[in-house]
Motif scaffolding. Structure first.
Motif, PDB file in Angstrom:
ATOM      1  N   ARG A 140       0.843  -1.196   0.000  1.00 34.62           N
ATOM      2  CA  ARG A 140       0.000   0.000   0.000  1.00 34.62           C
ATOM      3  C   ARG A 140       0.881   1.250   0.000  1.00 34.62           C
ATOM      4  NH1 ARG A 140      -4.045   0.373   4.826  1.00 34.62           N
ATOM      5  NH2 ARG A 140      -2.159   1.011   5.927  1.00 34.62           N
ATOM      6  N   ARG A 192       0.376   7.198   2.069  1.00 33.79           N
ATOM      7  CA  ARG A 192      -0.154   8.512   1.710  1.00 33.79           C
ATOM      8  C   ARG A 192      -0.036   9.514   2.859  1.00 33.79           C
ATOM      9  NH1 ARG A 192      -5.263  10.569   1.916  1.00 33.79           N
ATOM     10  NH2 ARG A 192      -6.098   8.606   2.708  1.00 33.79           N
ATOM     11  N   LEU A 206       1.482   8.592 -12.172  1.00 39.97           N
ATOM     12  CA  LEU A 206       1.422   7.215 -11.661  1.00 39.97           C
ATOM     13  C   LEU A 206       2.306   6.341 -12.541  1.00 39.97           C
ATOM     14  CD1 LEU A 206       0.225   4.891  -9.923  1.00 39.97           C
ATOM     15  CD2 LEU A 206      -1.643   4.773 -11.598  1.00 39.97           C
ATOM     16  N   ALA A 229      -1.602  -1.456 -10.323  1.00 44.77           N
ATOM     17  CA  ALA A 229      -1.983  -0.489  -9.293  1.00 44.77           C
ATOM     18  C   ALA A 229      -3.509  -0.452  -9.203  1.00 44.77           C
ATOM     19  CB  ALA A 229      -1.441   0.898  -9.611  1.00 44.77           C
ATOM     20  N   PHE A 240      -6.766   1.477  -7.197  1.00 40.35           N
ATOM     21  CA  PHE A 240      -7.236   2.572  -6.351  1.00 40.35           C
ATOM     22  C   PHE A 240      -8.448   2.090  -5.550  1.00 40.35           C
ATOM     23  CE2 PHE A 240      -4.479   4.893  -9.012  1.00 40.35           C
ATOM     24  CZ  PHE A 240      -4.248   6.135  -8.429  1.00 40.35           C
ATOM     25  N   VAL A 254      -3.944   3.691  -2.622  1.00 39.12           N
ATOM     26  CA  VAL A 254      -3.355   3.084  -3.820  1.00 39.12           C
ATOM     27  C   VAL A 254      -2.583   1.843  -3.385  1.00 39.12           C
ATOM     28  CG1 VAL A 254      -1.884   3.411  -5.825  1.00 39.12           C
ATOM     29  CG2 VAL A 254      -3.138   5.361  -4.859  1.00 39.12           C
TER      30      VAL A 254
END
Length: 387
Positions: free
Chosen positions: A28, A31, A42, A50, A52, A95
């Protein structure tokens, strides 16, 4: 303002994962409660994907490539957040990077033996072990079913789950393969190739597949292996009577080279055994003398010699040789000469069939045994042309 407060206050404009481990399946992106800047870059490298996640709901998934995050390439996330076309404000989302390469360091083994029915040996217990590889084929399904919100999902967290499925499938695969126990070693690759698609189909619901499944060894319990070794030794020995005589002769030589103690005891025992064997030979009936007068040696008078008494009955018929026939992988017999004729008439015994009787060193095609030459006869010549 502390360093963490400064980090939390910044917008994220680059999202990527450089994997420096060999066992991480899901990672993960950290963030730190920051918002992701619209038009952020990205980067998804080869053997990565990846995904979301917005407030616990899986949104858009990205295959390998470089992306500029906009509403156009995030349709699911835009729908979940209610963005309109051209929305450019920063946003919050989790993400997750998923490694899609093969993980090849998995091992498996049967903790308890698998019971199977073998056509030759009946019920047998087998153990097996080997290795396999795992690959993620559906990243959203993996996050939904196994990884969840784990910030770093590793191979050790899914290995035991897959091993339990393998063991449950292995018994069925071995039973339905139709391979005799003694031939399993030569079919391990074929069985493994059959198991890999079956396991992949079962794991598809959690987003995983088994590209390669290897059976390194299939073994029997020690006591069964010992019995098979004995059976192999008997096959190598062949004629047990000749082998016993050979062993006895070797033991006599060893006893002669070891006088005193155990050597004398062994010599006494062998002497008694040989004496019994000689006595049995002398007890065998001698051929009956033909009726008439016994003939004295030359130069002696005829007196004292009496006519030999007539025999009480004919001598016993000679014992017919007992033959064994190998047909269709089975040992048939014993058969006498008449029995062999019946086997020829039924088509079971052919010139190419293997035969054996006591005293032969090994199984031999019937056509190469002189005693059986009359069984098959000669092929008649073609009829003469009609005039």
């Amino acid at each position: 303002m502390g360093l963490m407060d400064k980090i939390r206050g910044e917008f994220i404009d680059i999202i990527e994962w450089t994997d420096d481990s060999r066992d991480t399946i899901v990672w993960r992106f950290p963030r730190h409660d920051n918002e992701i800047k619209m038009n952020a870059k990205l980067t998804v490298r080869e053997s990565q994907a990846a995904v979301f996640v917005n407030e616990g709901q899986i949104a858009d998934a990205f295959p390998p490539g470089m992306y500029t995050l906009q509403t156009q390439n995030m349709p699911i996330l835009s729908t979940l957040k209610g963005w309109k076309y051209g929305f450019s404000s920063p946003f919050k989302a989790e993400v997750y990077f998923v490694s899609t390469r093969q993980f090849t360091d998995f091992k498996w083994g049967t903790q308890n033996p698998i019971i199977l029915r073998d056509p030759e040996f009946g019920m047998v217990r087998l153990r097996a072990f080997g290795g396999f590889s795992v690959r993620v084929v559906d990243p959203p399904a993996l996050l939904r079913e196994l990884a969840g919100t784990d910030p770093q999902f590793r191979t050790e967290e899914v290995g035991e789950y897959i091993k339990s499925i393998i063991v449950s499938r292995l018994g069925t695969a071995l039973a339905t393969a139709g391979v005799p126990m003694l031939d399993l070693a030569t079919q391990q690759g074929t069985i493994g190739d059959r198991l890999a698609p079956a396991l992949s189909q079962e794991l598809a619901s959690v987003g995983l597949s088994i590209p390669k499944f290897v059976i390194e060894n299939i073994s029997l319990p020690p006591e069964v292996e010992a019995a098979l070794d004995k059976r192999t030794q008997m096959g190598i020995v062949g004629d047990l009577n000749q082998y016993t005589q050979f062993q006895t002769a070797n033991a006599i030589g060893d006893a002669a080279n070891n006088p005193g103690g155990a050597g004398e005891g062994l010599g006494v025992g062998l002497g008694m055994a040989l004496g019994q064997r000689v006595g049995q030979q002398y007890q065998q009936p001698y051929p009956q003398q033909q009726p008439g007068y016994a003939t004295p040696p030359q130069g002696y008078q005829q007196q004292g010699y009496q006519q030999a008494p007539p025999p009480a009955g004919p001598p016993p018929l000679p014992q017919q040789t007992q033959w064994y026939v190998g047909a269709n992988g089975q040992q048939l017999g014993p058969f006498d000469q008449n029995g062999l004729h019946q086997q020829v008439a039924s088509g079971t015994l052919t010139p190419q069939s293997l035969v054996w009787h006591q005293g032969m060193a090994q199984w031999t095609p019937a056509a190469q045994v002189p005693e059986l030459g009359t069984l098959f006869g000669a092929t008649p010549p073609p009829l003469p042309p009609q005039g």
